[in-house]
Every structure is written in structure tokens, then in C-alpha cells.
Design a protein around this motif. Structure first.
Motif, short mmCIF file in Angstrom:
data_model
loop_
_atom_site.label_atom_id
_atom_site.label_comp_id
_atom_site.label_asym_id
_atom_site.label_seq_id
_atom_site.Cartn_x
_atom_site.Cartn_y
_atom_site.Cartn_z
N PRO A 1 38.25 112.94 -40.76
CA PRO A 1 37.94 111.89 -41.74
C PRO A 1 36.75 111.08 -41.27
O PRO A 1 36.71 110.65 -40.10
N THR A 2 35.80 110.85 -42.14
CA THR A 2 34.58 110.15 -41.71
C THR A 2 34.82 108.68 -41.42
O THR A 2 34.01 108.05 -40.73
N GLY B 1 33.49 107.97 -47.24
CA GLY B 1 33.72 109.40 -47.18
C GLY B 1 35.19 109.74 -47.11
O GLY B 1 35.59 110.86 -47.45
N THR B 2 36.00 108.80 -46.65
CA THR B 2 37.45 108.98 -46.65
C THR B 2 38.09 108.18 -47.77
O THR B 2 38.87 108.70 -48.55
N GLY B 3 37.73 106.91 -47.85
CA GLY B 3 38.26 106.06 -48.91
C GLY B 3 38.40 104.64 -48.44
O GLY B 3 38.71 104.39 -47.26
N THR B 4 38.17 103.70 -49.34
CA THR B 4 38.29 102.29 -49.02
C THR B 4 39.63 101.75 -49.49
O THR B 4 40.28 102.32 -50.36
N PRO B 5 40.07 100.64 -48.92
CA PRO B 5 41.27 99.99 -49.42
C PRO B 5 41.13 99.68 -50.91
O PRO B 5 40.07 99.25 -51.37
N PHE B 6 42.19 99.92 -51.66
CA PHE B 6 42.23 99.68 -53.10
C PHE B 6 41.08 100.42 -53.81
O PHE B 6 40.51 99.93 -54.78
N GLY B 7 40.75 101.59 -53.30
CA GLY B 7 39.65 102.37 -53.87
C GLY B 7 40.13 103.43 -54.84
O GLY B 7 40.92 103.15 -55.75
N ILE C 1 39.10 114.41 -46.47
CA ILE C 1 38.79 114.96 -45.15
C ILE C 1 37.60 115.90 -45.33
O ILE C 1 37.48 116.57 -46.36
N HIS C 2 36.75 115.97 -44.32
CA HIS C 2 35.54 116.79 -44.45
C HIS C 2 35.38 117.79 -43.32
O HIS C 2 35.83 117.56 -42.20
N LEU C 3 34.75 118.89 -43.66
CA LEU C 3 34.15 119.74 -42.64
C LEU C 3 32.79 119.11 -42.37
O LEU C 3 31.93 119.09 -43.26
N VAL C 4 32.61 118.59 -41.17
CA VAL C 4 31.35 117.98 -40.78
C VAL C 4 30.66 118.95 -39.83
O VAL C 4 31.16 119.23 -38.74
#
Length: 362
Positions: free
Chosen positions: A96-97, A110-116, A244-247
């Protein structure tokens, strides 16, 4: 005459074969990558997503493009995956970024923000609303590129050793939580801790932390968290749909043939679908087992939810005021969320709410 004709045809065929074989070989070169995951092998859904992606790549290239997966700690610690990609110590990571917001706060998106955004909104924002370009502009600073490769769906709020009744109960609470959620809670008096997945259980058992979030019922059960903490809170408002990402190392990625890049993209897309579908399948029975084992399910009190939303909005505004790239990404997410919630309220939410109320009658 027939012999001369045969020999001529054989010569043409042999020449064609001699020309074609190297061309085929060149179009399917041997490529071997090493992938470090930010997760242990025991978490077979998150870690398994990387394995599934690697399997898809291998099958599509007849084994010519191999990606060998390593769990967190086997090559590098889980929280140092991006560093290893940047330097080329590994070719890619499954991570996760938001673990790396200390490097660039934009990476939280890139993963997500609170209340996003929830899982489907995140997926859509990434693909159709500029999300990929915004996050990859940040990752490029670290010699990396990201391909969407998984989503957990909405997560749980986590296991707590004591019950939460009011905002004051957060004061001094030592809480294992990654990403921006920890910053939000810190503003309300909590003490966020960033601990790698493999170290969460012993920290909670010893009392080094008072509470921990991780993913959802299936993974939390595997980690055994219910054995050392009684209260299980929901929802994980800091991760409505964690991507989640493949980085991948940018130089290594750019060296890939065009069709290998296409195969890698499609393999990540397939793994993205696989991960969410797997979690949706395994979380429900895991939640039943946790409750049967004595876990007490609790919603976060409304006062805490409201306080956390207020704290989130204040933090986001401060970061946006100090960082133009962060503001640009925040504006993109907020605008997209506003449009999506309108449709969600009419479509998905109304349907799901009705079905939840009538559960057992159909």
C-alpha cells in the motif's frame, strides 16, 4: 524435376524457419523479477494476491516472464518495500502506498484517505478520473511506477482492549494504525503506532499497544487478535476501500517489451478482482466465527465518528494549503466522491439498506 522442386521448397522452408525462430525468441525474452511483499505469508489473501498476479504473468508468457514473490522480511522489512524498489534492490513490491506518506503525502491517496472512497469508487477513480496519473507522478520521484493490484474493500475499525464510549477515551490510546488515519487520531489524543503486520499480535499481547486495526475479519482472525483484545469496532472509516499496488522499479519496467507491459497490466487487473472477491467471500464467515469465540462487535460511537471526520477535514485542508500536488489530488478525490455519493445514495445504498433490513426474509 520433382526432386529440384522439392529441394527448392525445402530450402525456402528452412530459410523461413531460420528467420522466424530468432524473431519469436526475441519477442519472448527471459525476464526474472523479484517481488517483495509488505505482508507475511500467513495472510494468504493479501500475500496471495501477489502470487496470483505472478502466476497470471507466467501463464501468459509460457513461463518466460517469471516474478518470484518474497514475504515481508525475507528480503526487506515490509515498511521498506518502496525503498528497495527505488534502489533496484528488488524489481517490484506489492504494497500500500500510504506506508510512504513520509516521503510524499500524495501517496496516501494511492491507498485511500479517511472518509474517502469505497472500493468501487477507488477503482473507478484510478482508471477513469485521473487517479493513476496523479499517483504515478508521485511515485516517479522515487524511480517507481504503480499498477493497481488489489483492494481490501471497507475495513474494520480493529480490536481494542477497552471499550470506547466517548471522544475522551481516545486520549493516550496506543493504536497500531498506518497511513493518515493515525494522524487524524493523534489530533484527538491517540498515540498512533506503525508496526509491521507480523509484529502486531505480540505488541497487543504484551500491552505495547492498546488497540490495532489491520484489514477485516478474515485476516484479523488469522492474526489471532481476538485472543488478546475483546472489542471489535467498525467501520474502518480511514480505509473505505484500500487499494494495493504493484510498485515496480521504473527503469526495470521501461526495459520490458511492450507486450510484457500489457501482460503485466492485465495480470494486475485480474489480481485486483481476485483480491476483493476473495475478501468478500471469506470475511462474512470469519466474522461469525469471531463472534462465536466471544468477540464483542461494536460500532464506533457517533460522537467519535463526527470528531474524526472534523479532524480529517482539518488535516486535509492543512496539507493542501502546504502542498500544491496534495491539493490537486485532494480536489480530484473530493469532486469524484461528491458525484459518486449522489449516485450511490440512489442506487447501491438504497438497495443494500433494504436488503440488509430484510435479511432472512428472502
Amino acid at each position: 524435376m520433382e526432386r529440384r522442386t522439392f529441394l527448392k521448397g525445402a530450402t525456402v522452408a528452412a530459410t523461413a524457419t531460420a528467420i522466424a525462430s530468432p524473431a519469436v525468441a526475441q519477442s519472448m525474452p527471459e525476464v526474472k523479477w523479484r517481488l517483495t511483499s509488505s505482508f507475511p505469508k500467513t495472510l494468504d489473501t493479501i500475500y496471495g494476491t501477489a502470487q496470483q498476479m505472478a502466476k497470471f504473468v507466467s501463464e501468459a508468457t509460457d513461463g518466460k516472464f517469471q516474478i518470484q514473490c518474497f514475504a515481508a522480511g525475507e528480503l526487506v522489512p515490509g515498511l521498506q518495500a518502496l525503498d528497495a524498489v527505488t534502489t533496484g534492490a528488488v524489481d517490484c513490491a506489492h504494497t500500500p502506498t500510504y506506508f510512504y506518506t513520509g516521503k510524499d503525502p500524495v501517496l496516501v491517496f494511492g491507498t485511500g484517505t479517511p472518509f474517502g472512497l469505497n472500493a468501487r469508487m477507488s477503482n473507478a477513480w484510478w482508471h477513469f478520473a485521473g487517479g493513476a496519473d496523479l499517483i504515478n507522478a508521485s511515485l516517479a520521484k522515487f524511480n517507481a511506477i504503480g499498477l493497481l493490484c488489489g483492494n481490501s474493500g471497507c475495513q474494520m475499525g480493529g480490536f481494542f482492549r477497552k471499550e470506547l464510549k466517548e471522544v475522551a477515551d481516545l486520549n493516550g490510546l496506543k493504536f497500531r494504525i498506518a497511513g493518515m488515519g493515525g494522524q487524524v487520531l493523534a489530533r484527538l489524543g491517540a498515540v498512533p503506532q506503525v508496526i509491521a503486520p507480523g509484529d502486531v499480535y505480540p505488541a497487543l499481547e504484551r500491552g505495547t499497544i492498546d488497540a490495532t486495526e489491520f484489514v477485516g475479519p478474515y485476516d484479523d482472525e488469522k492474526l489471532g487478535l481476538y485472543r488478546v483484545a475483546k472489542y471489535y469496532y467498525y467501520p474502518g472509516w480511514w480505509e473505505g476501500g484500500a487499494m494495493i499496488h504493484l510498485v515496480a522499479n521504473l527503469e526495470k519496467y521501461n526495459e520490458l517489451p511492450k507486450h510484457y507491459k500489457a501482460i503485466l497490466f492485465q495480470a494486475c487487473e485480474a489480481a485486483n478482482t481476485w483480491m476483493l472477491a476473495k475478501y468478500d467471500t471469506v470475511n462474512a464467515p470469519a466474522l461469525r466465527r469471531l463472534i462465536a469465540a466471544g468477540t464483542e462487535l461494536r460500532p464506533f460511537p457517533q460522537a467519535i465518528m463526527e470528531a474524526c471526520l472534523k479532524s480529517t477535514n482539518e488535516l486535509l485542508a492543512e496539507l493542501a494549503g502546504a502542498n500544491p500536488d496534495f491539493k490537486k489530488t485532494l480536489d480530484s478525490v473530493n469532486a469524484y466522491r461528491g458525484d459518486q455519493l449522489l449516485w450511490w445514495q440512489v442506487g447501491e445504498l438504497s438497495f443494500d439498506t433494504f436488503m440488509a433490513r430484510t435479511r432472512g426474509r428472502t
